[in-house]
Design a protein around this motif. Structure first.
Motif, PDB file in Angstrom:
ATOM      1  N   GLN A 177      25.272  -2.315  35.446  1.00  0.00           N
ATOM      2  CA  GLN A 177      25.021  -2.026  34.040  1.00  0.00           C
ATOM      3  C   GLN A 177      23.543  -2.266  33.731  1.00  0.00           C
ATOM      4  O   GLN A 177      22.921  -3.196  34.231  1.00  0.00           O
ATOM      5  CB  GLN A 177      25.886  -2.912  33.151  1.00  0.00           C
ATOM      6  CG  GLN A 177      27.382  -2.698  33.338  1.00  0.00           C
ATOM      7  CD  GLN A 177      27.811  -1.270  33.046  1.00  0.00           C
ATOM      8  OE1 GLN A 177      27.651  -0.786  31.932  1.00  0.00           O
ATOM      9  NE2 GLN A 177      28.343  -0.591  34.034  1.00  0.00           N
ATOM     10  N   ASN A 178      22.989  -1.403  32.887  1.00  0.00           N
ATOM     11  CA  ASN A 178      21.584  -1.496  32.472  1.00  0.00           C
ATOM     12  C   ASN A 178      20.630  -1.439  33.666  1.00  0.00           C
ATOM     13  O   ASN A 178      19.528  -1.997  33.633  1.00  0.00           O
ATOM     14  CB  ASN A 178      21.326  -2.767  31.654  1.00  0.00           C
ATOM     15  CG  ASN A 178      20.759  -2.436  30.283  1.00  0.00           C
ATOM     16  OD1 ASN A 178      21.285  -1.567  29.583  1.00  0.00           O
ATOM     17  ND2 ASN A 178      19.698  -3.100  29.892  1.00  0.00           N
ATOM     18  N   ASN A 206      19.495  -0.623  24.265  1.00  0.00           N
ATOM     19  CA  ASN A 206      20.075  -1.498  23.247  1.00  0.00           C
ATOM     20  C   ASN A 206      19.495  -2.906  23.275  1.00  0.00           C
ATOM     21  O   ASN A 206      20.195  -3.887  22.991  1.00  0.00           O
ATOM     22  CB  ASN A 206      21.605  -1.558  23.424  1.00  0.00           C
ATOM     23  CG  ASN A 206      22.262  -0.205  23.251  1.00  0.00           C
ATOM     24  OD1 ASN A 206      21.883   0.563  22.372  1.00  0.00           O
ATOM     25  ND2 ASN A 206      23.230   0.111  24.101  1.00  0.00           N
ATOM     26  N   GLY A 207      18.231  -3.003  23.639  1.00  0.00           N
ATOM     27  CA  GLY A 207      17.565  -4.294  23.622  1.00  0.00           C
ATOM     28  C   GLY A 207      17.884  -5.211  24.779  1.00  0.00           C
ATOM     29  O   GLY A 207      17.379  -6.333  24.846  1.00  0.00           O
ATOM     30  N   LYS A 208      18.718  -4.758  25.704  1.00  0.00           N
ATOM     31  CA  LYS A 208      19.047  -5.564  26.880  1.00  0.00           C
ATOM     32  C   LYS A 208      17.965  -5.373  27.938  1.00  0.00           C
ATOM     33  O   LYS A 208      17.403  -4.286  28.059  1.00  0.00           O
ATOM     34  CB  LYS A 208      20.404  -5.146  27.441  1.00  0.00           C
ATOM     35  CG  LYS A 208      21.561  -5.334  26.478  1.00  0.00           C
ATOM     36  CD  LYS A 208      22.853  -4.824  27.092  1.00  0.00           C
ATOM     37  CE  LYS A 208      24.024  -4.953  26.118  1.00  0.00           C
ATOM     38  NZ  LYS A 208      25.278  -4.392  26.700  1.00  0.00           N
ATOM     39  N   PRO A 209      17.671  -6.408  28.727  1.00  0.00           N
ATOM     40  CA  PRO A 209      16.631  -6.254  29.747  1.00  0.00           C
ATOM     41  C   PRO A 209      17.026  -5.229  30.801  1.00  0.00           C
ATOM     42  O   PRO A 209      18.116  -5.283  31.368  1.00  0.00           O
ATOM     43  CB  PRO A 209      16.492  -7.657  30.346  1.00  0.00           C
ATOM     44  CG  PRO A 209      17.749  -8.371  29.979  1.00  0.00           C
ATOM     45  CD  PRO A 209      18.215  -7.777  28.699  1.00  0.00           C
ATOM     46  N   LEU A 210      16.134  -4.282  31.031  1.00  0.00           N
ATOM     47  CA  LEU A 210      16.379  -3.253  32.037  1.00  0.00           C
ATOM     48  C   LEU A 210      16.175  -3.816  33.430  1.00  0.00           C
ATOM     49  O   LEU A 210      15.339  -4.695  33.658  1.00  0.00           O
ATOM     50  CB  LEU A 210      15.435  -2.076  31.815  1.00  0.00           C
ATOM     51  CG  LEU A 210      15.814  -1.164  30.660  1.00  0.00           C
ATOM     52  CD1 LEU A 210      14.611  -0.399  30.165  1.00  0.00           C
ATOM     53  CD2 LEU A 210      16.921  -0.204  31.093  1.00  0.00           C
ATOM     54  N   PRO A 245      12.261  -7.972  26.842  1.00  0.00           N
ATOM     55  CA  PRO A 245      12.840  -6.743  26.288  1.00  0.00           C
ATOM     56  C   PRO A 245      12.606  -6.548  24.804  1.00  0.00           C
ATOM     57  O   PRO A 245      12.777  -5.439  24.291  1.00  0.00           O
ATOM     58  CB  PRO A 245      14.335  -6.896  26.603  1.00  0.00           C
ATOM     59  CG  PRO A 245      14.538  -8.347  26.858  1.00  0.00           C
ATOM     60  CD  PRO A 245      13.269  -8.858  27.433  1.00  0.00           C
ATOM     61  N   ASP A 246      12.193  -7.606  24.099  1.00  0.00           N
ATOM     62  CA  ASP A 246      11.915  -7.457  22.674  1.00  0.00           C
ATOM     63  C   ASP A 246      10.501  -6.957  22.401  1.00  0.00           C
ATOM     64  O   ASP A 246      10.137  -6.725  21.243  1.00  0.00           O
ATOM     65  CB  ASP A 246      12.121  -8.794  21.966  1.00  0.00           C
ATOM     66  CG  ASP A 246      11.247  -9.905  22.519  1.00  0.00           C
ATOM     67  OD1 ASP A 246      10.951  -9.869  23.730  1.00  0.00           O
ATOM     68  OD2 ASP A 246      10.868 -10.802  21.756  1.00  0.00           O
ATOM     69  N   LYS A 247       9.695  -6.763  23.461  1.00  0.00           N
ATOM     70  CA  LYS A 247       8.317  -6.307  23.287  1.00  0.00           C
ATOM     71  C   LYS A 247       8.120  -4.965  23.968  1.00  0.00           C
ATOM     72  O   LYS A 247       8.389  -4.822  25.165  1.00  0.00           O
ATOM     73  CB  LYS A 247       7.342  -7.338  23.853  1.00  0.00           C
ATOM     74  CG  LYS A 247       7.373  -8.671  23.117  1.00  0.00           C
ATOM     75  CD  LYS A 247       6.364  -9.637  23.692  1.00  0.00           C
ATOM     76  CE  LYS A 247       6.388 -10.968  22.937  1.00  0.00           C
ATOM     77  NZ  LYS A 247       5.429 -11.938  23.504  1.00  0.00           N
ATOM     78  N   ALA A 248       7.645  -3.995  23.226  1.00  0.00           N
ATOM     79  CA  ALA A 248       7.456  -2.638  23.737  1.00  0.00           C
ATOM     80  C   ALA A 248       6.180  -2.542  24.562  1.00  0.00           C
ATOM     81  O   ALA A 248       5.254  -3.350  24.395  1.00  0.00           O
ATOM     82  CB  ALA A 248       7.400  -1.646  22.587  1.00  0.00           C
ATOM     83  N   PRO A 249       6.090  -1.545  25.433  1.00  0.00           N
ATOM     84  CA  PRO A 249       4.807  -1.278  26.096  1.00  0.00           C
ATOM     85  C   PRO A 249       3.705  -1.047  25.071  1.00  0.00           C
ATOM     86  O   PRO A 249       3.951  -0.471  23.992  1.00  0.00           O
ATOM     87  CB  PRO A 249       5.097  -0.003  26.905  1.00  0.00           C
ATOM     88  CG  PRO A 249       6.576  -0.023  27.128  1.00  0.00           C
ATOM     89  CD  PRO A 249       7.155  -0.642  25.890  1.00  0.00           C
TER      90      PRO A 249
END
Length: 303
Positions: A177-178, A206-210, A245-249
């Motif tokens: 998953q993910n 969905n904000g989960k760590p990839l 995961p809460d911080k975008a590139p």
């Protein structure tokens, strides 16, 4: 397409497991691992092109009731009742190399997918794939439907028309998953494109760590029913985890080079050579200590 061994189906005691193989020469040790966990039952290969080369190879490699290859090269074939029953009766299943865009186009949403879900979630048999067969194992997939993208293209523009990534229902294994997979990894310098895949997938995670699992050629990642991991074969495997995961590139726009730096810690990484020893983390717990970090600055990957 063809079957060797006993033409009468058998039932055997199976043990679940996963094999992600990186392409090129198959890893005998990993195939024997699957055969053992099949309980000596019926081993099924699925593909959309190619021949029956796995049949004799696997039948001679270990104790099996039979080996059968199915050529599933259309939606109609994927919905054929005979294909459905053959897959459901398997005690081990392996997805051969080929073209993952065909696998997704022909097999998703069909009786073939239904049979695969039965093997994974109810019958609990070992399942694996190599090259394109490995590419479709994760919840997220690189489809390759617009042609293959290389790392420099993906990092220069993560919205390149060839960078086609999305969620897939085909395998849907609870341990993946993910997660997105990649293969032929260091041999084809695919590190950069995997990072670009993960950057793009943030919008649907969905904000989960990839998570990324990448495998070199002639190498296999082996995962048992507890999620414990071993590496078999000649080269390396790579485990990549989104660090925050809460911080975008910092920069991810169309036609602009990717910057995903986050203080040089955008992605946590663990790479390992083949070994019979268990790794120090498993697929149920990715939050262990990863020794390295990967990041991208203006389209250049540092790792």
């Amino acid at each position: 397409m063809g079957r060797v061994g006993n033409f009468e189906d058998v039932d055997s005691n199976t043990e679940p497991g996963l094999v992600l193989m990186g392409g090129s020469t198959d890893v005998d040790q990993a195939m024997r691992w699957m055969i053992t966990r099949s309980g000596g039952g019926d081993f099924v290969i699925i593909r959309s092109s190619g021949g029956t080369g796995y049949n004799d190879y696997l039948f001679e490699l270990g104790q099996l009731n039979s080996v059968e290859t199915l050529l599933i090269n259309s939606v109609a074939a994927a919905n054929h009742e005979g294909v459905f029953e053959t897959i459901k009766n398997a005690e081990a299943l392996f997805i051969a190399g080929g073209d993952q865009s065909q696998y997704l186009r022909f097999w998703e949403g069909t009786k073939t997918e239904e049979a695969l879900q039965y093997l994974i979630h109810e019958k609990k048999v070992p399942i694996g794939g190599t090259s394109a067969g490995c590419a479709v194992m994760g919840e997220f997939v690189y489809t390759g439907e617009n042609g293959s993208i290389i790392s420099s293209e993906a990092l220069s523009n993560p919205f390149d028309s060839k960078l086609t990534v999305r969620r897939s229902t085909l395998i849907n294994h609870p341990f993946l998953q993910n997660t997105i997979t990649d293969q032929h990894f260091s041999q084809r310098n695919r590190q950069g494109r995997l990072v670009a895949f993960m950057a793009r997938l943030r919008e649907v995670s969905n904000g989960k760590p990839l998570k990324g699992i990448a495998v070199d050629e002639k190498t296999a990642v082996i995962m048992d029913k507890e999620g414990d991991i071993r590496i078999m074969g000649q080269n390396k495997a790579y485990f990549i985890l989104e660090n925050e995961p809460d911080k975008a590139p910092e920069v991810m726009t169309n036609a602009a080079p990717l910057t995903w730096n986050l203080h040089q810690k955008a992605l946590k990484s663990h790479e390992t050579n083949s070994s019979s020893e268990l790794l120090d983390f498993n697929l149920k717990d990715w939050d262990s200590t990863f020794p390295g970090f990967w990041y991208v600055e203006e389209g250049t990957l540092y790792f």
